[in-house]
Motif scaffolding. Structure first.
Motif, PDB file in Angstrom:
ATOM      1  N   GLU A  14       0.840  -1.198   0.000  1.00 24.90           N
ATOM      2  CA  GLU A  14       0.000   0.000   0.000  1.00 24.90           C
ATOM      3  C   GLU A  14       0.880   1.255   0.000  1.00 24.90           C
ATOM      4  O   GLU A  14       1.712   1.427   0.911  1.00 24.90           O
ATOM      5  CB  GLU A  14      -0.873  -0.013   1.253  1.00 24.90           C
ATOM      6  N   ASP A  15       0.729   2.094  -1.009  1.00 24.03           N
ATOM      7  CA  ASP A  15       1.471   3.358  -1.139  1.00 24.03           C
ATOM      8  C   ASP A  15       2.983   3.183  -1.279  1.00 24.03           C
ATOM      9  O   ASP A  15       3.747   4.127  -1.074  1.00 24.03           O
ATOM     10  CB  ASP A  15       1.206   4.281   0.067  1.00 24.03           C
ATOM     11  N   LEU A  16       3.445   1.973  -1.572  1.00 25.62           N
ATOM     12  CA  LEU A  16       4.887   1.716  -1.678  1.00 25.62           C
ATOM     13  C   LEU A  16       5.196   1.182  -3.077  1.00 25.62           C
ATOM     14  O   LEU A  16       4.525   0.262  -3.542  1.00 25.62           O
ATOM     15  CB  LEU A  16       5.264   0.669  -0.623  1.00 25.62           C
ATOM     16  N   TYR A  17       6.204   1.769  -3.720  1.00 22.82           N
ATOM     17  CA  TYR A  17       6.542   1.391  -5.091  1.00 22.82           C
ATOM     18  C   TYR A  17       7.992   0.942  -5.183  1.00 22.82           C
ATOM     19  O   TYR A  17       8.844   1.402  -4.415  1.00 22.82           O
ATOM     20  CB  TYR A  17       6.347   2.596  -6.030  1.00 22.82           C
ATOM     21  N   LEU A  18       8.245   0.070  -6.157  1.00 20.55           N
ATOM     22  CA  LEU A  18       9.614  -0.338  -6.489  1.00 20.55           C
ATOM     23  C   LEU A  18       9.930   0.213  -7.874  1.00 20.55           C
ATOM     24  O   LEU A  18       9.193  -0.041  -8.832  1.00 20.55           O
ATOM     25  CB  LEU A  18       9.717  -1.866  -6.492  1.00 20.55           C
ATOM     26  N   LEU A  19      11.021   0.981  -7.941  1.00 22.00           N
ATOM     27  CA  LEU A  19      11.444   1.590  -9.209  1.00 22.00           C
ATOM     28  C   LEU A  19      12.816   1.043  -9.568  1.00 22.00           C
ATOM     29  O   LEU A  19      13.698   0.974  -8.705  1.00 22.00           O
ATOM     30  CB  LEU A  19      11.542   3.113  -9.008  1.00 22.00           C
ATOM     31  N   GLU A  20      12.988   0.635 -10.824  1.00 19.33           N
ATOM     32  CA  GLU A  20      14.338   0.263 -11.281  1.00 19.33           C
ATOM     33  C   GLU A  20      14.663   1.102 -12.503  1.00 19.33           C
ATOM     34  O   GLU A  20      13.834   1.236 -13.406  1.00 19.33           O
ATOM     35  CB  GLU A  20      14.400  -1.231 -11.620  1.00 19.33           C
ATOM     36  N   ILE A  21      15.857   1.678 -12.498  1.00 22.92           N
ATOM     37  CA  ILE A  21      16.270   2.505 -13.638  1.00 22.92           C
ATOM     38  C   ILE A  21      17.594   1.992 -14.197  1.00 22.92           C
ATOM     39  O   ILE A  21      18.347   1.312 -13.493  1.00 22.92           O
ATOM     40  CB  ILE A  21      16.442   3.993 -13.233  1.00 22.92           C
ATOM     41  N   GLU A  22      17.838   2.344 -15.450  1.00 24.64           N
ATOM     42  CA  GLU A  22      19.125   2.012 -16.074  1.00 24.64           C
ATOM     43  C   GLU A  22      19.740   3.314 -16.573  1.00 24.64           C
ATOM     44  O   GLU A  22      19.094   4.044 -17.339  1.00 24.64           O
ATOM     45  CB  GLU A  22      18.886   1.059 -17.240  1.00 24.64           C
ATOM     46  N   VAL A 132      17.345  -7.918  10.602  1.00 29.78           N
ATOM     47  CA  VAL A 132      16.442  -6.805  10.292  1.00 29.78           C
ATOM     48  C   VAL A 132      15.159  -6.918  11.113  1.00 29.78           C
ATOM     49  O   VAL A 132      14.569  -7.997  11.212  1.00 29.78           O
ATOM     50  CB  VAL A 132      16.100  -6.825   8.776  1.00 29.78           C
ATOM     51  N   VAL A 133      14.748  -5.784  11.684  1.00 27.74           N
ATOM     52  CA  VAL A 133      13.422  -5.671  12.307  1.00 27.74           C
ATOM     53  C   VAL A 133      12.702  -4.560  11.557  1.00 27.74           C
ATOM     54  O   VAL A 133      13.231  -3.450  11.450  1.00 27.74           O
ATOM     55  CB  VAL A 133      13.534  -5.279  13.799  1.00 27.74           C
ATOM     56  N   CYS A 134      11.524  -4.854  10.999  1.00 29.34           N
ATOM     57  CA  CYS A 134      10.787  -3.804  10.282  1.00 29.34           C
ATOM     58  C   CYS A 134       9.355  -3.733  10.776  1.00 29.34           C
ATOM     59  O   CYS A 134       8.695  -4.767  10.923  1.00 29.34           O
ATOM     60  CB  CYS A 134      10.765  -4.074   8.786  1.00 29.34           C
ATOM     61  N   GLY A 135       8.897  -2.521  11.005  1.00 27.47           N
ATOM     62  CA  GLY A 135       7.533  -2.326  11.485  1.00 27.47           C
ATOM     63  C   GLY A 135       6.687  -1.606  10.445  1.00 27.47           C
ATOM     64  O   GLY A 135       7.173  -0.715   9.738  1.00 27.47           O
ATOM     65  N   PHE A 136       5.426  -2.015  10.361  1.00 27.41           N
ATOM     66  CA  PHE A 136       4.468  -1.394   9.436  1.00 27.41           C
ATOM     67  C   PHE A 136       3.159  -1.206  10.192  1.00 27.41           C
ATOM     68  O   PHE A 136       2.918  -1.867  11.201  1.00 27.41           O
ATOM     69  CB  PHE A 136       4.239  -2.306   8.214  1.00 27.41           C
ATOM     70  N   ARG A 137       2.301  -0.317   9.673  1.00 29.65           N
ATOM     71  CA  ARG A 137       1.018  -0.102  10.364  1.00 29.65           C
ATOM     72  C   ARG A 137       0.116  -1.321  10.217  1.00 29.65           C
ATOM     73  O   ARG A 137      -0.452  -1.797  11.179  1.00 29.65           O
ATOM     74  CB  ARG A 137       0.306   1.122   9.778  1.00 29.65           C
ATOM     75  N   THR A 138      -0.023  -1.807   8.963  1.00 27.38           N
ATOM     76  CA  THR A 138      -0.973  -2.896   8.687  1.00 27.38           C
ATOM     77  C   THR A 138      -0.336  -3.919   7.746  1.00 27.38           C
ATOM     78  O   THR A 138       0.710  -3.655   7.144  1.00 27.38           O
ATOM     79  CB  THR A 138      -2.225  -2.348   7.961  1.00 27.38           C
ATOM     80  N   ARG A 139      -1.015  -5.033   7.574  1.00 23.84           N
ATOM     81  CA  ARG A 139      -0.581  -6.085   6.644  1.00 23.84           C
ATOM     82  C   ARG A 139      -0.440  -5.535   5.219  1.00 23.84           C
ATOM     83  O   ARG A 139       0.465  -5.906   4.483  1.00 23.84           O
ATOM     84  CB  ARG A 139      -1.652  -7.183   6.685  1.00 23.84           C
ATOM     85  N   GLN A 140      -1.346  -4.620   4.835  1.00 26.58           N
ATOM     86  CA  GLN A 140      -1.328  -4.079   3.465  1.00 26.58           C
ATOM     87  C   GLN A 140      -0.059  -3.267   3.197  1.00 26.58           C
ATOM     88  O   GLN A 140       0.342  -3.078   2.063  1.00 26.58           O
ATOM     89  CB  GLN A 140      -2.548  -3.174   3.216  1.00 26.58           C
ATOM     90  N   GLY A 141       0.568  -2.788   4.257  1.00 30.68           N
ATOM     91  CA  GLY A 141       1.774  -1.978   4.089  1.00 30.68           C
ATOM     92  C   GLY A 141       3.052  -2.800   4.005  1.00 30.68           C
ATOM     93  O   GLY A 141       4.132  -2.253   3.745  1.00 30.68           O
ATOM     94  N   VAL A 142       2.956  -4.116   4.216  1.00 29.22           N
ATOM     95  CA  VAL A 142       4.174  -4.958   4.252  1.00 29.22           C
ATOM     96  C   VAL A 142       4.529  -5.419   2.832  1.00 29.22           C
ATOM     97  O   VAL A 142       3.739  -6.126   2.200  1.00 29.22           O
ATOM     98  CB  VAL A 142       3.955  -6.204   5.148  1.00 29.22           C
ATOM     99  N   PRO A 143       5.691  -5.031   2.313  1.00 29.81           N
ATOM    100  CA  PRO A 143       6.058  -5.480   0.961  1.00 29.81           C
ATOM    101  C   PRO A 143       6.556  -6.930   0.987  1.00 29.81           C
ATOM    102  O   PRO A 143       6.962  -7.421   2.045  1.00 29.81           O
ATOM    103  CB  PRO A 143       7.205  -4.528   0.583  1.00 29.81           C
ATOM    104  N   PRO A 144       6.553  -7.623  -0.172  1.00 30.76           N
ATOM    105  CA  PRO A 144       7.082  -8.999  -0.205  1.00 30.76           C
ATOM    106  C   PRO A 144       8.592  -8.981   0.085  1.00 30.76           C
ATOM    107  O   PRO A 144       9.368  -8.377  -0.666  1.00 30.76           O
ATOM    108  CB  PRO A 144       6.808  -9.461  -1.644  1.00 30.76           C
ATOM    109  N   ILE A 145       8.979  -9.631   1.166  1.00 30.98           N
ATOM    110  CA  ILE A 145      10.369  -9.545   1.636  1.00 30.98           C
ATOM    111  C   ILE A 145      11.350 -10.125   0.605  1.00 30.98           C
ATOM    112  O   ILE A 145      12.422  -9.569   0.371  1.00 30.98           O
ATOM    113  CB  ILE A 145      10.497 -10.244   3.015  1.00 30.98           C
ATOM    114  N   ASP A 146      10.962 -11.218  -0.080  1.00 31.81           N
ATOM    115  CA  ASP A 146      11.862 -11.824  -1.080  1.00 31.81           C
ATOM    116  C   ASP A 146      12.107 -10.881  -2.255  1.00 31.81           C
ATOM    117  O   ASP A 146      13.165 -10.901  -2.867  1.00 31.81           O
ATOM    118  CB  ASP A 146      11.258 -13.121  -1.640  1.00 31.81           C
ATOM    119  N   LEU A 147      11.108 -10.080  -2.576  1.00 29.35           N
ATOM    120  CA  LEU A 147      11.245  -9.152  -3.700  1.00 29.35           C
ATOM    121  C   LEU A 147      12.123  -7.959  -3.301  1.00 29.35           C
ATOM    122  O   LEU A 147      12.945  -7.475  -4.074  1.00 29.35           O
ATOM    123  CB  LEU A 147       9.842  -8.666  -4.101  1.00 29.35           C
TER     124      LEU A 147
END
Ligand code: FES
Length: 256
Positions: A14-22, A132-147
């Motif tokens: 939620e509200d989080l994006y992954l950007l890759e540039i070359e 690593v310890v990471c905190g988020f507000r909700t489940r929807q805010g948690v990105p896929p850790i493997d990605l």
């Protein structure tokens, strides 16, 4: 400013994006963990983003960003194949030799996860252990850790404030639990300023490192907009990572 082509730009939570540039022209200087880039979105604005991952041999860089204003919203609407302007790398980042040992606990809140994948890669190439310890507000805010982490940290502990995934509570409370059950040589906190201020108070005895955010304009040490109040430091030249004791006056002036 160098031209770069967007290879990938997609939501990962939620509200989080992954950007890759070359980059169109390669750079030859390997970035340090916690260095950042300034991305110019044509006809909109320039925004600073932490480097999330770098593959210098392919001129590819990744960024994880949160939607929080006109610049990031425009970036999220920019399609793969489009071009941006990039200043990279900026800031001092951290030199692993500044750390007090090879076993690290890195604690993040929300989009504070952004610089960790590259830190983990550089650390693992140099025989460091990153937990690593990471905190988020909700489940929807948690990105896929493997990605998020092309190279896996030694361990990842997730906390959510609504108790929907992992530990029920915030990242700081979970970090205290984890650091009581195991010894770490050094601690680094990355997240909102209220979390950093609290981390410096609650872990005062170990004087951890924190990654600060301030207004960044030129990114080159010229305009003074990123001056850290109460110190002699500029975030874009000396930071963004400092020991709590180096920026105590600045932290004292932040709201709780
Ligand atoms: S952003 Fe201009 S001096 Fe740091």
């Amino acid at each position: 400013m160098k031209p770069a082509r967007i290879v990938l730009n997609e939501p990962i939570a939620e509200d989080l994006y992954l950007l890759e540039i070359e980059l169109v022209e390669p750079i030859d200087k390997e970035p340090k963990p916690f260095q950042f880039a300034s991305l110019w979105i044509p006809r909109v604005k320039e925004i600073p983003l932490s480097i999330s991952y770098a593959e210098l041999e392919r001129s590819r860089f990744r960024f994880i960003y949160k939607l929080r204003g006109r610049g990031t919203r425009a970036l999220s609407e920019t399609l793969s194949g489009s071009f941006l302007g990039v200043k990279i790398p900026l800031g001092r980042g951290i030199d692993l030799r500044e750390l007090r040992g090879k076993k690290l606990l890195v604690v993040c809140g929300g989009v504070g996860i952004a610089p960790l994948p590259y830190l983990v890669r550089v650390c693992s190439e140099n025989g460091y252990e990153v937990h690593v310890v990471c905190g988020f507000r909700t489940r929807q805010g948690v990105p896929p850790i493997d990605l998020v982490f092309p190279i896996s940290p030694h361990s990842v502990h997730i906390a959510t404030e609504d108790c929907s995934v992992g530990y029920c509570g915030d990242a700081l409370t979970l970090a205290k639990k984890v650091s009581k059950s195991e010894n770490f040589d050094d601690l680094i906190f990355v997240g909102p300023s209220s979390m950093l201020k609290k981390a410096c108070e609650e872990f005062r005895d170990v004087d951890p490192m924190i990654s600060l955010e301030t207004l960044v304009r030129c990114g080159l040490g010229l305009c003074g907009s990123c001056y850290i109040r109460g110190s002699t430091k500029l975030l874009c030249v000396d930071g963004p990572v400092f020991r709590c004791s180096e920026v105590s006056e600045y932290l004292a002036g932040l709201p709780d």
